[in-house]
Design an enzyme around this catalytic site. Sequence first.
Site, short mmCIF file in Angstrom:
data_model
loop_
_atom_site.label_atom_id
_atom_site.label_comp_id
_atom_site.label_asym_id
_atom_site.label_seq_id
_atom_site.Cartn_x
_atom_site.Cartn_y
_atom_site.Cartn_z
CB CYS A 209 -0.92 0.03 1.26
SG CYS A 209 -2.04 1.25 0.66
CG HIS B 280 -3.55 -2.74 2.79
ND1 HIS B 280 -2.77 -2.48 4.01
CD2 HIS B 280 -3.76 -2.36 2.85
CE1 HIS B 280 -3.04 -1.37 3.74
NE2 HIS B 280 -3.92 -1.09 3.10
CD GLU C 135 -1.88 -6.03 5.69
OE1 GLU C 135 -1.91 -4.49 6.10
OE2 GLU C 135 -0.90 -6.19 4.21
#
Length: 251
Positions: free
Chosen positions: A120, A226, A228
Site C-alpha cells: 500500500c 493489503h 497481511e
Amino acid sequence: MSHTPRPIIGVPCLMGIAHFAQNDAWFPKIYGNVIDYLRAIEAAGGAPLLIHLTTNDEVLDRLYQQIDGLLLAGGEDIDPASYGAPRHPRLGDPDPLQDNVEIKLTRRALRDGKPILAICRGIQLLNVARGGTLYQDIPSDIPGALNHNESTDRQDMRYLAHPILIDPDSRLADLLGATEAMVNTLHHQALRDIAPALRVTARAPDGVIEAVEAESSAWVVGVQCHPEMLWDSTDLRWARVFQAFVQAARG
C-alpha cells in the site's frame, strides 16, 4: 541438525497514541505498526524488527545492519515534496520524518540487494524512493476510476473489492499461481510515473497500478492491496508471497 536462524525483517514504525489515551492530546505518542504485518512475517518464518523513526543516522545505520529484508507497510500519505509536486487539496497528513527514514532505508536496501516487500503506502514509497511520482487523489486525478477505498468505506479490511490483472511473466503471478485475483482496497493514492528501476506487473480494471517489481532479478515486490489481511483466511495464496519474501531474506 543445525537450525537456520530466522531472518530479521525490518518494519519501519508509524506514530500513534496508546489505545487507552485516544482522547488525551497531552499523552505521549508511541511508535509501532499494525500487528497483522508482524504476524504474517512470523508465520512465514521471519522475525520482525520494528524500526523507530529517528533523525539519528548512526542509530538508523545500526538498526539497518541487523536486518535481512525490509517490509514497507501502509500508512499516511507521502509528502509530495519528496517527488517535487505541490500539495493536493485532498492530501492527508504526511509525516516527513517517516518519509525520510523509509526513503533512506529503501535506497540502501536496493543498493545492497536486500529483499523488499512493499504494501500500500509501501509501494508508493518504493516508487518515490526510486524517482517515481504519485497520483495524490485518485477520485480527483483519474476520472472514471473505481472506488479504491471501498474496503475502508465498508470498514472491512478483508473485503475483496475488485480484481487485479497480473502480468503472467511476473514473480507475483508465479507465487499466486494466477494472472487474476480479487483484492481488498484501502487507498486514495496510486503510482503515476513509474521509477526507471521498476516495472508494472498488475493493474486494476480501470488501469490503476496494483503491483510492481524490480526490473532486475532482485527480490523487490510492491502491491497496492493489503495481503497481511488476506493470507491466513480470505485468500491463502498470499501466504506464499510472505514465505518467498522471508526465504529470499534468509538467502
